[in-house]
Design an enzyme around this catalytic site. Structure first.
Site, PDB file in Angstrom:
ATOM      1  N   PRO A 190       0.818  -1.222   0.000  1.00 18.95           N
ATOM      2  CA  PRO A 190       0.000   0.000   0.000  1.00 18.95           C
ATOM      3  C   PRO A 190       0.847   1.265   0.000  1.00 18.95           C
ATOM      4  O   PRO A 190       1.637   1.486   0.908  1.00 18.95           O
ATOM      5  CB  PRO A 190      -0.817  -0.109   1.288  1.00 18.95           C
ATOM      6  CG  PRO A 190      -0.631  -1.490   1.784  1.00 18.95           C
ATOM      7  CD  PRO A 190       0.641  -2.004   1.203  1.00 18.95           C
ATOM      8  N   GLU A 191       0.711   2.043  -1.044  1.00 13.27           N
ATOM      9  CA  GLU A 191       1.304   3.378  -1.114  1.00 13.27           C
ATOM     10  C   GLU A 191       0.146   4.370  -1.232  1.00 13.27           C
ATOM     11  O   GLU A 191      -1.006   3.986  -1.043  1.00 13.27           O
ATOM     12  CB  GLU A 191       2.267   3.473  -2.306  1.00 13.27           C
ATOM     13  CG  GLU A 191       3.385   2.434  -2.234  1.00 13.27           C
ATOM     14  CD  GLU A 191       4.350   2.499  -3.413  1.00 13.27           C
ATOM     15  OE1 GLU A 191       4.470   3.559  -4.038  1.00 13.27           O
ATOM     16  OE2 GLU A 191       4.966   1.471  -3.720  1.00 13.27           O
TER      17      GLU A 191
END
Length: 275
Positions: free
Chosen positions: A2-3
């Site tokens: 997750p960015e």
DNA sequence: ACAAATACCTGTAAGC
DNA sequence: TGCTTACAGGTATTTG
């Protein structure tokens, strides 16, 4: 992993499902999930209504009606998954392995925090967010003027600066590589070596790549780790130019994408298109 | 001030 | 086939 685009997708999903709902129970069972203070302090948000869902870089902010803020970071393998009310309880489906926390919203259902690598964390803080004071501006707000002063004189590789949360908040390994490829810049170039026009192109590319990835609901890699709140995969990996594509043809010139070692980490690039 | 290395952790892939 | 090893990643922390 997750960015910014994945965290923003989760934020929007959570907002749609739980905004205005009252948190009835918050149960944390993962021994590493709360590290900055005693886990028992989290019970202070039980009974509060969810007023807003915010985001700073990769940090999710659950803002309650008394001003308290529950900060959640998914790190590498964290997922927030919606479940029907009672799913964790007696009859019916058991919780999936590596479920470390459950937020019970009554009739609105439950939100399960699942995190195999246990790097993700929860902590409670105040609205001035002292724990996040070190973060640079959110990457969606990148401007040529800001980047020019942030990169000036820096010898570190461009990619290392893009993933440095003190420079810009929200970019990780995937989007740093995609941004460099789209901007035509080699990731191992010293940050301070960019000319004015290149810095301007970098700034607009950062925003464009992240916004396109949000539209595609993020990137789900081969490990299938990233899921949205309803458990669905993202689709931006289908638009990747270089990340995870070692040996495959560059979409622009057809030359094989290479993977270069960059200190302890690595970067994907097209040698022909990036300078 | 800045840059680089390291610890943290587990599922998966690659190697023998 | 089965075992061992290496690797992936974001951040806080330590070292240079």
């Amino acid at each position: 992993m997750p960015e910014l685009p994945e965290v923003e997708t989760v934020r929007r999903d959570l907002s749609r499902l739980y905004l205005g709902q009252t948190l009835q129970t918050l149960s944390v069972t993962g021994p590493r999930t709360v590290r900055r203070h005693a886990a028992e302090l989290l019970s202070a948000v039980e009974g509060r209504a969810l007023r807003r869902l915010g985001r700073r870089g990769k940090y999710l902010l659950f803002e309650w009606d008394d001003g308290q803020i529950l900060v959640v970071h998914l790190r590498m393998s964290g997922q927030l998954l919606a479940r029907a009310a009672g799913a964790a309880g007696a009859a019916g489906a058991a919780t999936v392995p590596h479920t470390h926390a459950v937020l019970g919203f009554g009739p609105a259902g439950e939100l399960h925090f699942v995190d195999p690598r246990t790097f993700g964390e929860f902590f409670l803080t105040t609205s001035d967010l002292p724990e996040l004071a070190h973060l640079g501006p959110d990457a969606l707000l990148a401007t040529p003027a800001y980047l020019a002063q942030a990169l000036a004189g820096r010898r570190a590789p461009l990619k290392a600066l893009l993933v440095d949360q003190r420079v810009l908040a929200g970019i990780g390994s995937i989007y740093a590589d995609e941004i460099c490829a789209t901007a035509g810049l080699r990731p191992f170039r010293p940050g301070g070596s960019l000319r004015r026009g290149q810095v301007a192109r970098l700034a607009t590319t950062i925003v464009a790549v992240l916004e396109a990835a949000i539209v595609a609901r993020g990137s789900t890699l081969g490990d299938q780790q990233y899921r949205d709140v309803l458990g669905e995969v993202g689709h931006y990996q289908l638009e990747h130019r270089v990340y995870g594509r070692k040996g495959l043809p560059c979409p622009t010139c057809g030359a094989p994408v290479e993977r270069v070692q960059l200190g302890a980490k690595s970067a994907y690039q097209c040698r022909k298109c990036q300078h």
